[in-house]
Every structure is written in structure tokens, then in C-alpha cells.
Design a protein around this motif. Structure first.
Motif, PDB file in Angstrom:
ATOM      1  N   ARG A 123       0.547  -1.616   0.331  1.00 32.56           N
ATOM      2  CA  ARG A 123      -0.413  -0.306   0.044  1.00 32.56           C
ATOM      3  C   ARG A 123       0.348   0.935   0.060  1.00 32.56           C
ATOM      4  NH1 ARG A 123      -1.048   2.761   5.250  1.00 32.56           N
ATOM      5  NH2 ARG A 123       0.787   1.933   6.903  1.00 32.56           N
ATOM      6  N   LEU A 124       1.649   1.509   0.735  1.00 34.76           N
ATOM      7  CA  LEU A 124       2.851   2.595   0.595  1.00 34.76           C
ATOM      8  C   LEU A 124       2.818   2.582  -0.754  1.00 34.76           C
ATOM      9  CD1 LEU A 124       3.812   1.998   4.740  1.00 34.76           C
ATOM     10  CD2 LEU A 124       2.590   3.771   3.318  1.00 34.76           C
ATOM     11  N   VAL A 125       3.803   1.486  -0.800  1.00 35.48           N
ATOM     12  CA  VAL A 125       4.714   1.233  -2.121  1.00 35.48           C
ATOM     13  C   VAL A 125       3.568   1.472  -3.426  1.00 35.48           C
ATOM     14  CG1 VAL A 125       5.705   0.052  -3.343  1.00 35.48           C
ATOM     15  CG2 VAL A 125       6.488  -0.198  -2.163  1.00 35.48           C
ATOM     16  N   ALA A 126       2.628   1.217  -3.729  1.00 36.24           N
ATOM     17  CA  ALA A 126       1.581   1.874  -4.460  1.00 36.24           C
ATOM     18  C   ALA A 126       1.503   3.440  -4.786  1.00 36.24           C
ATOM     19  CB  ALA A 126       0.100   1.007  -4.867  1.00 36.24           C
ATOM     20  N   GLU A 127       1.503   3.817  -3.277  1.00 27.28           N
ATOM     21  CA  GLU A 127       1.036   5.412  -2.837  1.00 27.28           C
ATOM     22  C   GLU A 127       2.318   6.653  -3.449  1.00 27.28           C
ATOM     23  OE1 GLU A 127       0.089   7.996   0.083  1.00 27.28           O
ATOM     24  OE2 GLU A 127       1.487   6.430   1.333  1.00 27.28           O
ATOM     25  N   VAL A 128       3.429   5.999  -3.707  1.00 27.11           N
ATOM     26  CA  VAL A 128       4.692   5.976  -4.904  1.00 27.11           C
ATOM     27  C   VAL A 128       4.097   6.166  -6.201  1.00 27.11           C
ATOM     28  CG1 VAL A 128       7.779   6.314  -4.377  1.00 27.11           C
ATOM     29  CG2 VAL A 128       5.989   6.429  -2.198  1.00 27.11           C
ATOM     30  N   MET A 129       4.768   4.966  -6.211  1.00 27.01           N
ATOM     31  CA  MET A 129       4.241   4.456  -7.477  1.00 27.01           C
ATOM     32  C   MET A 129       3.166   5.349  -8.767  1.00 27.01           C
ATOM     33  SD  MET A 129       4.128   0.852  -7.679  1.00 27.01           S
ATOM     34  CE  MET A 129       5.484  -0.938  -7.677  1.00 27.01           C
ATOM     35  N   SER A 130       2.001   5.476  -7.652  1.00 23.63           N
ATOM     36  CA  SER A 130       0.895   6.374  -8.688  1.00 23.63           C
ATOM     37  C   SER A 130       1.029   8.136  -8.989  1.00 23.63           C
ATOM     38  CB  SER A 130      -0.515   6.306  -6.748  1.00 23.63           C
ATOM     39  OG  SER A 130      -0.008   6.973  -6.405  1.00 23.63           O
ATOM     40  N   ARG A 131       1.855   8.489  -7.767  1.00 24.74           N
ATOM     41  CA  ARG A 131       2.226   9.768  -8.061  1.00 24.74           C
ATOM     42  C   ARG A 131       3.633   9.641  -9.427  1.00 24.74           C
ATOM     43  NH1 ARG A 131       3.175   9.876  -2.510  1.00 24.74           N
ATOM     44  NH2 ARG A 131       4.825   9.946  -2.777  1.00 24.74           N
ATOM     45  N   GLN A 132       4.138   8.947 -10.104  1.00 23.77           N
ATOM     46  CA  GLN A 132       5.169   8.824 -10.831  1.00 23.77           C
ATOM     47  C   GLN A 132       4.589   9.006 -12.512  1.00 23.77           C
ATOM     48  OE1 GLN A 132       8.450   5.960  -8.371  1.00 23.77           O
ATOM     49  NE2 GLN A 132       7.013   5.000 -10.108  1.00 23.77           N
ATOM     50  N   GLU A 133       5.064   8.790 -13.454  1.00 23.98           N
ATOM     51  CA  GLU A 133       5.136   8.597 -14.918  1.00 23.98           C
ATOM     52  C   GLU A 133       4.905   7.450 -14.977  1.00 23.98           C
ATOM     53  OE1 GLU A 133       3.801  11.507 -16.737  1.00 23.98           O
ATOM     54  OE2 GLU A 133       3.844  12.877 -14.769  1.00 23.98           O
ATOM     55  N   PRO A 134       3.992   7.365 -15.859  1.00 25.04           N
ATOM     56  CA  PRO A 134       4.215   6.233 -16.853  1.00 25.04           C
ATOM     57  C   PRO A 134       5.270   5.731 -17.510  1.00 25.04           C
ATOM     58  CG  PRO A 134       1.688   7.503 -16.790  1.00 25.04           C
ATOM     59  CD  PRO A 134       2.509   8.169 -16.504  1.00 25.04           C
ATOM     60  N   VAL A 135       6.268   4.343 -17.674  1.00 24.96           N
ATOM     61  CA  VAL A 135       7.103   3.651 -18.155  1.00 24.96           C
ATOM     62  C   VAL A 135       6.370   2.933 -19.305  1.00 24.96           C
ATOM     63  CG1 VAL A 135       7.985   4.639 -16.320  1.00 24.96           C
ATOM     64  CG2 VAL A 135       7.286   2.302 -16.330  1.00 24.96           C
TER      65      VAL A 135
END
Length: 256
Positions: A123-135
Motif C-alpha cells: 500500500r505504501l509503495v503503491a502510493e509512491v507509484m501512483s504519483r510517478q509518470e507512466p513508463v
């Protein structure tokens, strides 16, 4: 998603399946943060593999500990694209045995580390991922791979806690994948069978042979890198999402 130049968090990365995945991801050009409580082994692996790997002393059950590990990873590598969750324990006891009822604190320990710990990290990693640009062209921001077990489906005697924890991971795979779909984050689970981890090295040869005989084909224990290779395939195949994939040589566990 290609592994090259991506950043991965791997819990339980200091041994067994986690270590095999650390090594495979690094060989494909990824940078990796090992989240583990075995500091000696974790630091040794990081030193061996060089600047592409860092070690973070992380207790997956503790929110502050996981958050600190994530911050360290972001400071070192700038992003998190992948999360492979292997941290877990396999303490066993019968529901009622010679010493009485299954100790509740032991049941809670297994659930806390295996199930709650997995969810805490993802859940904590997903929160970080959600703010990143798609790759990727499909809009993928991240890939999360959890680890269950064939015991989630065919738990043996004494595995009530372990099977419950791994069954919980199986059960949350699809709803979490659905929750995170809007952010371009894929979620899958690997359910390993009988794998030859370092724990097996302490077993008598005849015990390992008996375990191997239970596997239809190939009739042997699985190799940690075979689980790591499956993890790589999941990362690279954009259309695998919300799945639980057994990797077990067609074994179906017997009651004992």
C-alpha cells in the motif's frame, strides 16, 4: 515493462526467493532496494552487487520502518517501479496438539508478518507509484508481485496459520489489482511449490528425496531462480494482472 533502469523494492531480499530475485533483477539492469531484517546478509549482498543495490533494515509490519525504507530508496534511486514481496515466516502448530490449543500469539505472528506485512508494504509503495509518470505505452506506473504458496490451496496439518496468511494474499490479489488499475499499477501473486531454499540444506538427503518424489514433473524441488524468472516474466508481460500463478511442478500437497 522492461527491468532495465527500473527501481525495485524486494522484501525478504537477503535470502532464498528474495535473494534470487534481487540477483535476477540486477542482471537485467534494474536497481534494487533490499528490505530485510538480516542486516549482515543484506549488506553483504548489496556490497557484492555494487552501486545498483542498497540495503534497508525494514520490519514489514511497522509502518514507520517501511516508510523510512521507501524514503531511503527514493533518495538513492529517485523512483520505485517494482515491488516483490517475499518476507514471511512458516511457523507451524496443530490446532490442538500435545501442548494444548494453537498459541494465539503464534497465529497472530504469522498473520502479521505474512499477510499484514505484505499489505503494509504494497500500500505504501503503491502510493509512491501512483504519483510517478507512466513508463510504458499502456500507461504502467508500477508492478507489484506478492508471494503466496500452494499451502493457500492445500494446507497440510499444522499449517492453519500459514495457510490462512497465504490464502489472504491470494484473496486480496484481484481486489487490490482492481483498486490500483486506475493508477496503472499491476498486481499479481506467485504461489510457489516445494522450492530448494537454504532451509533445505539442513535436511537429510532422504527427506529432500522424499519431497522431490511428490512432484509429478520435473520430479525435484524447484530452484529459487525459477521463481525469480517467473517474477521477471510477470514484470515484462503487460497483460498479466490480477492473477495468482502456481509454480510447483504440478504438485498437490497431501494432508501431512
Amino acid at each position: 515493462m522492461e527491468l532495465k533502469d527500473k527501481v525495485a523494492v524486494i522484501t525478504g531480499g537477503a535470502s532464498g526467493l528474495g535473494e534470487a530475485t534481487v540477483r535476477r533483477y540486477c542482471a537485467q539492469g534494474a536497481r534494487v532496494a533490499i528490505f530485510d531484517m538480516n542486516e549482515e546478509r543484506g549488506r553483504a549482498i548489496a556490497e557484492e552487487l555494487g552501486e545498483s543495490v542498497i540495503y534497508c533494515n525494514v520490519n514489514v509490519c511497522d509502518e514507520a520502518s517501511v516508510s523510512a525504507g521507501i524514503e531511503t530508496t527514493l533518495t538513492a534511486f529517485g523512483a520505485i517501479h517494482l515491488c516483490s514481496n517475499y518476507a514471511g515466516v512458516a511457523d507451524a502448530a496443530k490446532t490442538v496438539g500435545r501442548n494444548g490449543a494453537f498459541p494465539l500469539e503464534l497465529f497472530q505472528k504469522v498473520i502479521n508478518i505474512n499477510l499484514l506485512g505484505t499489505f503494509n508494504v504494497l500500500r505504501l509503495v503503491a502510493e509512491v507509484m501512483s504519483r510517478q509518470e507512466p513508463v510504458t505505452e499502456d500507461g504502467t506506473r508500477g508492478v507489484i508481485i506478492n508471494t503466496a504458496s500452494v499451502a493457500a490451496f492445500e494446507g497440510q496439518m499444522g499449517q492453519a496459520a500459514y495457510s490462512a496468511s497465504k490464502g489472504g494474499i491470494v484473496g486480496m490479489t484481484l481486489p487490490v489489482a482492481r483498486d490500483l488499475a486506475a493508477y496503472g499499477i499491476r498486481v499479481n501473486t506467485i504461489a510457489p511449490g516445494l522450492i530448494h531454499t537454504p532451509m533445505c540444506d539442513s535436511l537429510p538427503a532422504e527427506t529432500v528425496a522424499a519431497l522431490s518424489d511428490n512432484v509429478p514433473f520435473p520430479s525435484r524441488l524447484g530452484k529459487p531462480d525459477e521463481i525469480a524468472r517467473l517474477a521477471q516474466s510477470i514484470v515484462e508481460n503487460e497483460y498479466i494482472n490480477g492473477e495468482v500463478i502456481r509454480c510447483d511442478g504440478a504438485v498437490r500437497m497431501q494432508p501431512r
